[in-house]
Design an enzyme around this catalytic site. Structure first.
Site, PDB file in Angstrom:
ATOM      1  N   LYS A  29       0.841  -1.197   0.000  1.00 49.60           N
ATOM      2  CA  LYS A  29       0.000   0.000   0.000  1.00 49.60           C
ATOM      3  C   LYS A  29       0.874   1.244   0.000  1.00 49.60           C
ATOM      4  O   LYS A  29       1.580   1.513   0.965  1.00 49.60           O
ATOM      5  CB  LYS A  29      -0.920   0.048   1.225  1.00 49.60           C
ATOM      6  CG  LYS A  29      -1.939   1.182   1.055  1.00 49.60           C
ATOM      7  CD  LYS A  29      -2.514   1.690   2.357  1.00 49.60           C
ATOM      8  CE  LYS A  29      -1.684   2.762   3.017  1.00 49.60           C
ATOM      9  NZ  LYS A  29      -1.670   4.064   2.345  1.00 49.60           N
ATOM     10  N   GLU A  54      10.389   0.558  10.221  1.00 49.30           N
ATOM     11  CA  GLU A  54      11.416   1.593  10.091  1.00 49.30           C
ATOM     12  C   GLU A  54      10.702   2.917  10.319  1.00 49.30           C
ATOM     13  O   GLU A  54       9.839   3.293   9.536  1.00 49.30           O
ATOM     14  CB  GLU A  54      12.042   1.494   8.694  1.00 49.30           C
ATOM     15  CG  GLU A  54      13.348   2.232   8.575  1.00 49.30           C
ATOM     16  CD  GLU A  54      13.159   3.607   8.005  1.00 49.30           C
ATOM     17  OE1 GLU A  54      13.068   4.554   8.825  1.00 49.30           O
ATOM     18  OE2 GLU A  54      13.103   3.750   6.785  1.00 49.30           O
ATOM     19  N   CYS A  56      13.492  10.426   6.949  1.00 49.73           N
ATOM     20  CA  CYS A  56      13.464   9.846   8.297  1.00 49.73           C
ATOM     21  C   CYS A  56      14.817   9.972   8.977  1.00 49.73           C
ATOM     22  O   CYS A  56      14.899  10.148  10.181  1.00 49.73           O
ATOM     23  CB  CYS A  56      13.022   8.395   8.239  1.00 49.73           C
ATOM     24  SG  CYS A  56      13.909   7.418   7.036  1.00 49.73           S
ATOM     25  N   GLU A  94      10.239  15.215  15.699  1.00 54.26           N
ATOM     26  CA  GLU A  94      10.610  15.112  14.285  1.00 54.26           C
ATOM     27  C   GLU A  94       9.785  16.145  13.519  1.00 54.26           C
ATOM     28  O   GLU A  94       8.563  16.033  13.440  1.00 54.26           O
ATOM     29  CB  GLU A  94      10.269  13.697  13.806  1.00 54.26           C
ATOM     30  CG  GLU A  94      10.736  13.404  12.410  1.00 54.26           C
ATOM     31  CD  GLU A  94      10.438  11.965  11.969  1.00 54.26           C
ATOM     32  OE1 GLU A  94       9.378  11.426  12.336  1.00 54.26           O
ATOM     33  OE2 GLU A  94      11.276  11.385  11.266  1.00 54.26           O
TER      34      GLU A  94
HETATM   35  P1  NDP Z   1       2.182   7.675   8.581  1.00 52.78           P
HETATM   36  O1  NDP Z   1       2.990   6.852   9.465  1.00 52.78           O
HETATM   37  O2  NDP Z   1       0.810   8.013   8.975  1.00 52.78           O
HETATM   38  O3  NDP Z   1       2.073   6.982   7.145  1.00 52.78           O
HETATM   39  C1  NDP Z   1       2.905   5.978   6.625  1.00 52.78           C
HETATM   40  C2  NDP Z   1       2.073   4.948   5.873  1.00 52.78           C
HETATM   41  O4  NDP Z   1       1.216   4.242   6.769  1.00 52.78           O
HETATM   42  C3  NDP Z   1       1.128   5.554   4.838  1.00 52.78           C
HETATM   43  O5  NDP Z   1       1.008   4.668   3.757  1.00 52.78           O
HETATM   44  C4  NDP Z   1      -0.156   5.659   5.617  1.00 52.78           C
HETATM   45  O6  NDP Z   1      -1.277   5.784   4.810  1.00 52.78           O
HETATM   46  C5  NDP Z   1      -0.137   4.367   6.374  1.00 52.78           C
HETATM   47  N1  NDP Z   1      -0.968   4.344   7.578  1.00 52.78           N
HETATM   48  C6  NDP Z   1      -1.467   5.381   8.300  1.00 52.78           C
HETATM   49  N2  NDP Z   1      -2.159   4.931   9.366  1.00 52.78           N
HETATM   50  C7  NDP Z   1      -2.096   3.586   9.328  1.00 52.78           C
HETATM   51  C8  NDP Z   1      -2.592   2.555  10.164  1.00 52.78           C
HETATM   52  N3  NDP Z   1      -3.285   2.809  11.265  1.00 52.78           N
HETATM   53  N4  NDP Z   1      -2.319   1.286   9.832  1.00 52.78           N
HETATM   54  C9  NDP Z   1      -1.586   0.991   8.744  1.00 52.78           C
HETATM   55  N5  NDP Z   1      -1.096   1.931   7.909  1.00 52.78           N
HETATM   56  C10 NDP Z   1      -1.337   3.208   8.195  1.00 52.78           C
HETATM   57  O7  NDP Z   1       2.955   8.984   8.259  1.00 52.78           O
HETATM   58  P2  NDP Z   1       2.327  10.347   7.724  1.00 52.78           P
HETATM   59  O8  NDP Z   1       2.329  10.266   6.280  1.00 52.78           O
HETATM   60  O9  NDP Z   1       1.018  10.666   8.321  1.00 52.78           O
HETATM   61  O10 NDP Z   1       3.356  11.387   8.262  1.00 52.78           O
HETATM   62  C11 NDP Z   1       3.244  11.864   9.592  1.00 52.78           C
HETATM   63  C12 NDP Z   1       4.608  12.024  10.213  1.00 52.78           C
HETATM   64  O11 NDP Z   1       5.244  10.754  10.237  1.00 52.78           O
HETATM   65  C13 NDP Z   1       5.567  12.896   9.439  1.00 52.78           C
HETATM   66  O12 NDP Z   1       5.410  14.223   9.743  1.00 52.78           O
HETATM   67  C14 NDP Z   1       6.877  12.368   9.892  1.00 52.78           C
HETATM   68  O13 NDP Z   1       7.208  12.938  11.115  1.00 52.78           O
HETATM   69  C15 NDP Z   1       6.625  10.889  10.067  1.00 52.78           C
HETATM   70  N6  NDP Z   1       7.038  10.103   8.898  1.00 52.78           N
HETATM   71  C16 NDP Z   1       8.172   9.375   9.001  1.00 52.78           C
HETATM   72  C17 NDP Z   1       8.610   8.655   7.914  1.00 52.78           C
HETATM   73  C18 NDP Z   1       9.839   7.848   7.963  1.00 52.78           C
HETATM   74  O14 NDP Z   1      10.339   7.465   6.926  1.00 52.78           O
HETATM   75  N7  NDP Z   1      10.344   7.540   9.114  1.00 52.78           N
HETATM   76  C19 NDP Z   1       7.916   8.679   6.637  1.00 52.78           C
HETATM   77  C20 NDP Z   1       6.691   9.418   6.660  1.00 52.78           C
HETATM   78  C21 NDP Z   1       6.300  10.118   7.760  1.00 52.78           C
HETATM   79  P3  NDP Z   1      -1.688   7.290   4.327  1.00 52.78           P
HETATM   80  O15 NDP Z   1      -0.602   7.790   3.491  1.00 52.78           O
HETATM   81  O16 NDP Z   1      -2.902   7.137   3.562  1.00 52.78           O
HETATM   82  O17 NDP Z   1      -1.887   8.072   5.582  1.00 52.78           O
END
Ligand code: NDP
Length: 792
Positions: A191, A265, A299, A396
């Site tokens: 996904k 991760e 990240c 972050e």
């Molecule tokens: P999320 O952790 O919400 O999203 C990552 C992925 O998980 C997306 O595909 C998201 O879908 C999906 N997701 C969201 N909720 C669930 C759930 N309950 N169960 C399973 N999958 C889920 O990150 P965000 O995009 O909301 O970003 C928010 C913050 O997270 C950022 O500001 C940053 O601080 C951090 N982040 C860290 C990352 C890293 O690489 N370490 C990468 C991205 C974000 P959808 O996109 O539809 O929400």
């Protein structure tokens, strides 16, 4: 048109936009919306959501919101394809991955432009970094596919993998997930993030072109609910997730007790440490790559600048001068350095956090540059004078914001670097190699870059310590996540814990009856026998119900004391492996000297025949010898990554480990779990068999006489699941092994979500006479990759 003499005077760049017509044509062809990619074909578009170009705000596509039924169909397709895919020869699977790598390469320009339009990252980055790394990842894993049988003997694919990725490196994260899964013989349902599904859909089309067998890769688009449905699906054998720590925690809880393998991760707040002897100009360029690359939405972004006080002002001045030259704007312009923030919600998050920093009275500096008048942009920002407690130093931000703090001594630099709940990456700048390696060794992070930053390669593992998650992606380390032991299904642990209040009931500890010298086994904490905090002991009984001794009834307080004692003994991890080996040999020797006594005790407790009990003691002595022998041989590696880099993969101890032993094989299981943990440099809080704890409590006199430093092994007897609960909830425990019943295993996994400690929790019985080997050592360590450049 600008005159050449004017250009020479101002040295301004003219616009140099990358052509995007071919991508726009493709998007137009899919104007009606994208469906999912299931069983080798696209489904009809369903309930659609909009996808925007963050640089302009325009809608560029619509994709389908995945429902639980879509997830069902995708998992069924992956399941159907899995056995056949796994049965292909490594060579056949390799050819498929090679074809994917070639297709990515052939479409590099298309994919780069699409990624930039969808995500807002500068074309320079998608073209020169993201997409080439995607191809590299598929090539690298094409290699692994053909080597898997010889390089991973005794293992098999995990099965169907559910993979959830974020929006910051959409296609690269897809490659990091799909390539190793496929190489390992698994099939996947992936996904992509809601903001950025387009390159994943383009990749799906390439799977058809590359003639990947139907069902091996399935892609379902949608939001967090779609991700949650994938996590919850009973047909999935493994979840691999990259994203926020918050969602990682929710996934840890959701998968607890399901038997699903999990790698996460997560976020970071990585230190960028500049010592006073650093080459400041290089450090400035490093900072640009660390925090302004991908708008800081990385990240492992070096978002916390820690700089030696003596050079701080000089560095800030150079940084400000460099920031003034960073070009923020149209991501499709080849001269743009900083592109768009992925979405308004992310921009608001950055603004909110900055607002909190402003309330704290911090000093902000931004280049005096105009931002584009539409789209989601945020200027590169430097914040100085930031205290470690500031919200900007802790949270972050996931934006182009560098927060700076000064330090006076190298010790203080390391302490500040480690002053975070995360541990994803670190970057260390100094011209002194010895200082650099010392800092790299002491900073708790999964990746450390020396005089460099944000270096990635498919041959090197990437992943975090602490709340940055567990598991690695890339190289041999990453592939391990996609294989499991090829062995018959194990039975559940058979010995059921007896109620600890069994006859004669709870008795006050240490009571000396008339004519009876009390033999209550105490707890063993910090190298000393300790009375249980509860003040009570419980009766240890033989199979006929006769009391054979008393053991202390440990509680939460005892576990906490034991964790504290283990943490204090951390210098054990820094002892040479040779020293640790010697101590383990000594343990084996002393256990061997008392073999008869231990055998008698085992017989008395468990009712085992004298022969069986002797065999268990003998096997325990051998096992201690085995891990003494391995203590200095579980080497790391030097990965073949980029030219002029030595990438050291070091196996490091977790730190404090909880080890909860099963009821079965009370001595052998205890030794089989505790010895590999301490051989690798961990300090352990062990909960021995609840029903038969006396072999373990006898064992502390062996530890005492074998030069095991105080606090390296701590033993708390009592009700295993109650004590395991405290260990799982304790933030001072870095990793937890639990081998008990299924309910206890589920509890441990769910409660470990607090600090995201790595767990090995199982309700299945191990074949204890055979339970030894590298797998135990692998589970007792985490890998740190240190990138060390060389050359002038
Ligand atoms: P999320 O952790 O919400 O999203 C990552 C992925 O998980 C997306 O595909 C998201 O879908 C999906 N997701 C969201 N909720 C669930 C759930 N309950 N169960 C399973 N999958 C889920 O990150 P965000 O995009 O909301 O970003 C928010 C913050 O997270 C950022 O500001 C940053 O601080 C951090 N982040 C860290 C990352 C890293 O690489 N370490 C990468 C991205 C974000 P959808 O996109 O539809 O929400």
């Amino acid at each position: 048109m600008a005159l050449i003499k004017d250009i020479l005077r101002t040295m301004d760049y003219g616009p140099s936009p990358e052509g995007s017509e071919h991508v726009r044509v493709w998007l137009k062809e899919h104007e009606g919306g994208f469906g999912h990619f299931i069983n080798g074909a696209f489904t009809k578009p369903g309930d659609l959501f909009d996808v925007f170009n963050p640089a302009t705000g325009e809608r560029i596509a619509r994709a389908t919101q995945g429902s639980p039924a879509d997830i069902d169909a995708a998992v069924a397709s992956a399941r159907k394809a899995q056995a056949k895919w796994a049965a292909l020869s490594g060579f056949e699977r390799s050819k498929n991955l090679y074809a994917l790598a070639r297709h990515v390469q052939k479409r590099e320009r298309f994919l780069s432009v699409l990624e930039t339009i969808d995500n807002g990252k500068p074309i320079r980055e998608s073209r020169d970094i993201d997409i080439p790394l995607v191809a590299r990842h598929f090539y690298h894993h094409a290699g692994w596919a053909s080597l898997i049988d010889s390089e991973f003997p005794g293992t098999k694919p995990v099965g169907v993998c559910g993979q959830i990725i974020p929006w910051n490196f959409p296609l690269l994260m897809l490659a990091w997930k799909i390539a190793p899964a496929l190489a390992g013989g698994n099939t996947v349902v992936l996904k992509p993030a809601e903001y950025t599904p387009l390159t994943a859909l383009a990749f799906a089309a390439m799977c058809v072109e590359a003639r990947l067998p139907a069902g091996v890769v399935n892609i379902v688009t949608g939001d967090g609910a779609t991700g949650a449905a994938l996590v919850a699906h009973g047909g999935v054998d493994k979840i691999a997730f990259t994203g926020s720590t918050e969602v990682g925690r929710a996934i840890r809880k959701a998968t607890a007790g399901t038997g699903k393998k999990l790698s996460v991760e997560l976020g970071g707040k990585s230190p960028f440490v500049v010592f006073e002897d650093a080459d400041l100009d290089s450090a400035v360029e490093g900072a640009v790559d660390a925090i302004w690359f991908n708008q800081g939405q990385v990240c492992c972004a070096g978002s916390r600048l820690l700089v030696a006080e003596g050079v701080a002002e000089a560095l800030y001045a150079k940084l400000r001068a460099r920031m003034a030259n960073l070009r923020v704007g149209d991501p499709l312009d080849k001269s743009t350095d900083v592109g768009a923030i992925v979405a308004p919600a992310q921009l608001e998050r950055i603004q909110r956090l900055i607002g909190e920093g402003e309330k704290e009275g911090l000093e902000f500096w931004r280049a005096d540059d105009l931002l584009p008048d539409r789209g989601c942009f945020y200027p590169p920002t430097l914040v100085t004078g930031v205290e470690p407690a500031s919200v900007l130093a802790r949270e972050e931000i996931f934006g182009p914001v560098l927060v700076a703090t000064t330090f006076r001594t190298p010790d203080e630099a390391v302490a500040l670097a480690n002053n975070t709940r995360y541990g994803l990456a670190a970057s260390v700048w100094t011209e002194n190699i010895s200082r650099a390696l010392e800092a790299a060794a002491r900073i708790k992070a999964g990746v450390v870059w020396i005089n460099s930053t944000n270096m990635f390669d498919a041959a090197s593992g990437f992943g975090g310590y602490r709340e940055s998650g567990f598991g690695r992606e890339g190289g041999r380390e990453g592939l391990t996540e996609y294989r499991i032991a090829d062995e018959p299904k194990r039975k559940p642990n058979s010995a059921k814990p007896a109620p600890l209040s069994a006859s004669p009931g709870l008795v006050p500890a240490g009571e000396i009856e008339h004519g009876y010298l009390d033999r209550t086994a105490k707890l063993y904490i910090g190298g000393k026998q300790a009375r249980p905090d509860s003040g009570y002991s419980y009766a240890v009984v033989d199979p006929a119900g006769r009391e054979v001794g008393l053991a202390g009834l440990g509680n939460r307080k005892d576990v906490r004391n034991a964790v504290e004692a283990a943490a204090k003994a951390s210098s054990w991890g820094a002892a040479t492996a040779h020293n640790r080996a010697q101590v383990l040999y000594y343990v084996a020797e002393n256990l061997s000297a008392r073999a008869d006594e231990f055998a008698r005790r085992l017989s008395a407790m468990t009712g085992a025949s004298a022969r069986a009990a002797e065999a268990e003691v003998e096997a325990s002595v051998r096992r201690a010898f085995f891990y003494a022998g391995f203590a200095d041989k579980f080497d790391g590696a030097v990965h073949a990554t980029r030219s002029r880099f030595v990438t050291l993969a070091m196996n490091e101890p977790w730190g404090v480990m909880g080890v909860v032993c099963p009821n079965e094989a009370p001595l052998l299981a205890f030794v089989s779990l505790v010895m590999p943990a301490i051989a690798m440099g961990n300090c352990v809080v062990a909960i021995p068999s609840a029903n038969h704890p006396l072999s373990a409590t006898d064992f502390y006199s062996v530890l005492d006489t074998s030069d095991v430093p105080a606090g390296v092994v701590n033993i708390v007897t009592g009700e295993a699941n109650a004590l395991a609960k405290t260990l799982a909830e304790h933030d001072g425990v870095d990793a937890l092994w639990y081998l008990g019943d299924a309910a206890g295993a589920a509890q441990v996994e769910a409660l470990s979500a607090g600090n995201l400690k790595a767990t090995w929790a199982s309700g299945s019985a191990l074949d204890w006479p055979k339970a030894e080997g590298r797998e135990f050592l692998r589970r007792a360590t985490q890998v740190k990759n240190i990138w060390t450049p060389y050359g002038e």
